[in-house]
Design an enzyme around this catalytic site. Structure first.
Site, short mmCIF file in Angstrom:
data_model
loop_
_atom_site.label_atom_id
_atom_site.label_comp_id
_atom_site.label_asym_id
_atom_site.label_seq_id
_atom_site.Cartn_x
_atom_site.Cartn_y
_atom_site.Cartn_z
N TYR A 238 -9.58 24.84 -13.49
CA TYR A 238 -10.94 24.31 -13.35
C TYR A 238 -11.18 23.35 -14.50
O TYR A 238 -10.94 23.68 -15.66
CB TYR A 238 -11.95 25.47 -13.39
CG TYR A 238 -13.39 25.03 -13.30
CD1 TYR A 238 -13.95 24.64 -12.09
CD2 TYR A 238 -14.20 25.01 -14.44
CE1 TYR A 238 -15.29 24.24 -12.01
CE2 TYR A 238 -15.53 24.63 -14.37
CZ TYR A 238 -16.07 24.24 -13.16
OH TYR A 238 -17.38 23.85 -13.09
N ASP B 89 -6.25 19.79 -20.88
CA ASP B 89 -7.64 20.22 -20.91
C ASP B 89 -7.78 21.38 -21.89
O ASP B 89 -7.50 22.54 -21.56
CB ASP B 89 -8.07 20.63 -19.49
CG ASP B 89 -9.52 21.10 -19.46
OD1 ASP B 89 -10.10 21.35 -20.53
OD2 ASP B 89 -10.06 21.26 -18.35
N LYS C 236 -16.85 23.03 -25.63
CA LYS C 236 -17.12 24.40 -26.10
C LYS C 236 -17.16 24.50 -27.63
O LYS C 236 -18.15 24.14 -28.23
CB LYS C 236 -16.12 25.37 -25.47
CG LYS C 236 -16.26 25.34 -23.93
CD LYS C 236 -15.76 26.58 -23.27
CE LYS C 236 -15.69 26.46 -21.75
NZ LYS C 236 -16.84 26.97 -21.06
N1 HOZ Z 1 -17.81 27.85 -15.33
C1 HOZ Z 1 -18.01 28.61 -16.49
C2 HOZ Z 1 -16.94 29.60 -16.71
N2 HOZ Z 1 -15.63 29.15 -16.51
C3 HOZ Z 1 -19.32 29.33 -16.47
C4 HOZ Z 1 -20.35 28.54 -17.13
C5 HOZ Z 1 -21.70 29.23 -17.24
O1 HOZ Z 1 -22.11 29.92 -16.35
O2 HOZ Z 1 -22.34 29.03 -18.26
#
Ligand code: HOZ
Length: 434
Positions: free
Chosen positions: A150, A245, A273
């Site tokens: 992802y 990534d 992040k």
């Molecule tokens: N897509 C995020 C985890 N891989 C979650 C992001 C969120 O809900 O803050």
């Protein structure tokens, strides 16, 4: 006399009900809705160190850590002080600042193969922009990504995607035009032959291969060594770029992320992040000759009003400074990760529960399967019903685990050995109820 019943809703339930009227699914990012585990999402009031408290006053040991940024734990005093100091000086200028230069230097010294970077506002923006750069620099349209990886929610990347797309049943999102999706080729993680097949089929058309060096978004899956070196060889052979990534892994798996930990030689790196210390930041970077394609130097356009935002830069600088000032930080994180992995494996075995623990440094997933998990297909073998019950068993015992079978738990240096023991004790009880 008639009985009267008074049903009290928790404050989280009240807020969830209000939120559902106002926000799709009541949340601003799908996994937060507890969709794959059921129940009411906890609305969070505050957090400090390894703990968070919901609006009903319940305390949890937090293993989500805002999905990765909080390597120092919640509200680290140095990060809070940096933001508090920066705020009165102005919240956004839309003009360059000294902090951007300082943070760029701090990142690039950790990634010696990258000479320049561009700050954006999220990991999604970072990967989306890196792909545009790769396409602009190579004059090729196609990209290769891996099933279950992802990279945020840009159109090109919502094909066979992990994270929330994996549990919601829409790994390839509606709304992505077929004419865009057709340029995204999907290979299997840890399977070089699947990548080679794509290069053979499209030898002159692939701009880049993008991948998570340790996958966090189909649960934690580590790369085999020949996979990483093979990706470098294949991309070089076919004139494509290798985009790493590091949004989850950057500054987490080592000072210089997975690139340093595994000796990867990337063309482009994407960050997010931890880079923002809890505030919205992303970045992408690479050699100066490649970054020269980015506007205003080159023809690949990319811009942002809030890019390089002073508060986010301050939080990122403070976070990296604390990392630098804590020589044993990565050793502590590795030790906590190993403690949790070993402890979970032991209590699962004692309960006769088939569980595979994948742990790399401070990222960990418990898959409810007896088979090794090395790719998307094997990750999907995890029993999600059992996971949901495990999740609620932990939650009821004050442990806030990621509410999806296919996400990573994140540790921080605020997690003490006693915190990890408490999580293992909660897991022992949760396993015994499955
Ligand atoms: N897509 C995020 C985890 N891989 C979650 C992001 C969120 O809900 O803050």
């Amino acid at each position: 006399m008639a009985n009267s019943y008074h049903i009290t809703m928790t404050r989280s339930a009240e807020l969830y009900s209000r939120a559902q009227r106002l926000i799709p699914g009541g949340v601003n990012s799908p996994v937060r809705a507890f969709g794959s585990v059921g129940g009411t999402p906890r609305f969070i009031a505050k957090a400090y160190g390894s703990r968070l408290w919901d609006v009903d006053g319940t305390e949890y040991i937090d293993l989500v850590g805002s999905w990765g940024p909080l390597i120092l734990g919640h509200a680290h005093p140095a990060v809070v002080a940096a933001v508090t100091q920066a705020a009165p000086e102005g919240l956004s200028f839309g003009a360059p600042t000294e902090r951007e230069v300082a943070l760029a230097e701090a990142v690039l010294k950790r990634y010696p193969l990258c000479e320049q970077l561009r700050f954006v506002n999220s990991g999604t923006e970072a990967t989306m922009s890196a792909l545009r750069l790769a396409r602009g620099a190579t004059s090729r349209d196609k990209i290769v990504k891996f099933a279950g990886n992802y990279h945020g929610h840009a159109d090109s990347l919502l094909v066979a995607a992990g994270s929330g797309a994996m549990t919601s049943g829409v790994p390839s999102s509606a709304g992505v035009p077929a004419n865009i999706a057709k340029h995204t080729l999907v290979a299997e993680y840890n399977d070089l032959a699947s990548v080679e097949r794509l290069f053979r089929a499209y030898p002159d058309d692939i701009a880049a291969v993008i991948f998570e060096p340790v996958v966090g978004n189909m649960g934690v899956v580590s790369p085999s060594p020949d996979f990483l070196s093979g990706l470098r060889q294949l991309t070089s052979r076919y004139g494509a770029l290798l985009i790493v990534d590091e949004v989850m892994t950057g500054f987490r798996l080592a000072r210089g992320g997975a690139v340093e930990r595994y000796g990867i030689e990337p063309d482009l790196v994407c960050w997010g992040k931890i880079l923002g210390g809890g505030l919205p930041v992303g970045a992408y970077g690479g050699p100066a000759a490649l970054m020269a394609h980015v506007s205003p130097l080159g023809q690949v356009y990319q811009a942002g009003t809030l890019s390089g935002n002073p508060l986010a830069m301050a939080a990122g600088l403070a976070t990296l400074a604390v990392i630098d000032a804590t020589p044993d930080l990565y050793e502590v994180l590795e030790a906590r990760g190993a403690q949790l992995a070993v402890g979970l494996a032991e209590v699962a075995a004692a309960a006769g529960m088939p569980v595979v623990i994948n742990c790399v440094g401070s990222m960990l997933t418990a898959f409810f399967t007896d088979q090794p998990v090395t790719d998307y297909t094997s990750a999907l073998g995890s029993d999600t019903t059992r996971f949901a019950r495990f999740f609620h068993g932990l939650l009821a015992r004050g442990v806030y685990w990621p509410p999806s079978a296919f996400e990573a738990a994140f540790l921080s240096i605020a997690h003490s050995a006693a915190d990890i023991e408490a999580v293992i004790a909660a897991a022992r009880a949760a396993f015994s109820e499955l």
